[in-house]
Design a protein around this motif. Structure first.
Motif: not given
Length: 363
Positions: A40, A42-43, A291-293, A296, A329, A332
């Motif tokens: 995980r 943070w973006t 957008n959580p990625g 994912t 995020l 994946k």
């Protein structure tokens, strides 16, 4: 081997042995414990063009009610029994939430008789003055939705529990609920001369699970959006005592809204399409999904999928808007598969948490 070399080797062995016996050189607990959030991050979003009025961190989390776990124990039979106890899960949930350090925490599947203990533990470990609002599901259900907030930063203006059950509507025959709360952001000393109060609506919900009943979830979304539209609306009389300024304002304005929860719907399904649809008038909330990625997942339902979301409104009638500074995020899908089923040794729920840092900025 020469005597001198032998003595040197023996001396090194003795030193190593003494270090081990005294604890010197041992790895710390943090190093020994595998990181539960290794996948995980943070973006950071693009820099804001306008100076924010206020920034805050929000976390949304379906924490898995213990009563629901016990009712559906067959779903968790492939995990050690001790990992499924509330005592173990509470410790893991508490650790994760404290690490994430939210200003506002939106919870789904919050069991009513576990809420006070969770808040007490979070308060003791965070040092914050935490308060909360709660809406239990209708009928005999013991779980519901909660919003826990830092009372040093937010003042609760109003709250509204929404029952997504209506005996007069055939599709609204389930016990799901939503919880809406309107907060006024407490200003720092340098901001107390601000002309307008800074407010935000935070809402969280948990929609019906049944994968075959997208029609029910659409009906629930329709009712929730209608309730949010009413709850976020304000009269211009409430925001200014200046009569000249009142004349320049529209009849009403809309408080910015953050909507979170477990929608039990993937992104391309009708309920999510309905939530994100753009309205035709200037009072429409026009939700934008964070957008959580890519690739994912937030939970496992026969496969790893995403059904939990955070979104914010983009209403033309709002005087202020919400910008996103950072997003937590989701992991994946391949990372979820490698980590295995949840809850586990490190995570206390069968969902992953979501998070974002918001900025309230003037338009």
């Amino acid at each position: 081997m020469s005597k001198s070399l032998f003595r040197s080797l023996m001396s090194n062995i003795i030193k190593i042995t003494r270090k081990k016996s005294s604890g010197i050189g041992r790895p710390t607990a943090n190093k020994m414990e595998p990181r539960y959030d290794y996948n995980r991050q943070w973006t950071l979003q693009p820099k804001l063009a306008t100076k924010p009025l206020f920034t805050f961190k929000l976390i949304s989390y379906n924490i898995l009610a213990q009563d629901l776990l016990m009712q559906h124990l067959y779903l968790y039979m492939n995990r050690p029994e001790e990992l499924l106890t509330w005592r173990h899960r509470l410790q893991k949930l508490q650790r994760e939430i404290i690490k994430l350090d939210p200003d506002i925490l939106c919870l789904q599947e919050m069991q009513y008789d576990h809420l006070a203990m969770l808040v007490q533990r979070l308060t003791a470990n965070s040092g914050k003055r935490l308060e909360y609002v709660y809406k239990k599901k209708t009928g005999n259900r013991t779980d519901g939705c909660a919003i826990i907030y830092d009372a040093t930063k937010f003042k609760l203006i109003s709250q509204h529990g929404v029952e997504l059950y209506d005996m007069n509507v055939p599709l609204l025959d389930r016990e799901n609920v939503a919880l809406l709360a309107k907060f006024r952001l407490k200003q720092s000393s340098r901001d107390r001369n601000a002309k307008e109060s800074q407010e935000v609506v935070v809402a969280t919900t948990h929609l019906l699970f049944n994968p075959r009943r997208s029609d029910v979830r659409c009906a629930q979304v329709t009712k929730l959006l209608n309730e949010l539209h009413i709850f976020a609306a304000n009269s211009s009389k409430d925001c200014s005592s200046d009569s000249n300024k009142k004349q320049s304002l529209p009849d009403s304005y809309t408080t910015p809204v953050i909507l979170t929860g477990d929608f039990n719907s993937e992104i391309d399904t009708p309920p999510m399409t309905l939530i994100r649809s753009k309205g035709t008038d200037d009072s429409s909330l026009n939700f934008k999904l964070l957008n959580p990625g890519d690739y994912t997942a937030s939970t496992y339902q026969h496969e790893w999928i995403t059904v939990d979301y955070i979104m914010h409104s983009d209403c033309p009638r709002s005087k202020q808007k919400l910008d996103v500074l950072s997003v937590y995020l989701l992991p994946k899908i391949h990372s979820c598969a490698n980590a295995g089923y949840i809850p586990n040794h490190y995570l206390g729920s069968d969902h992953y948490s979501l998070g974002a840092v918001f900025a309230l900025v003037p338009k």
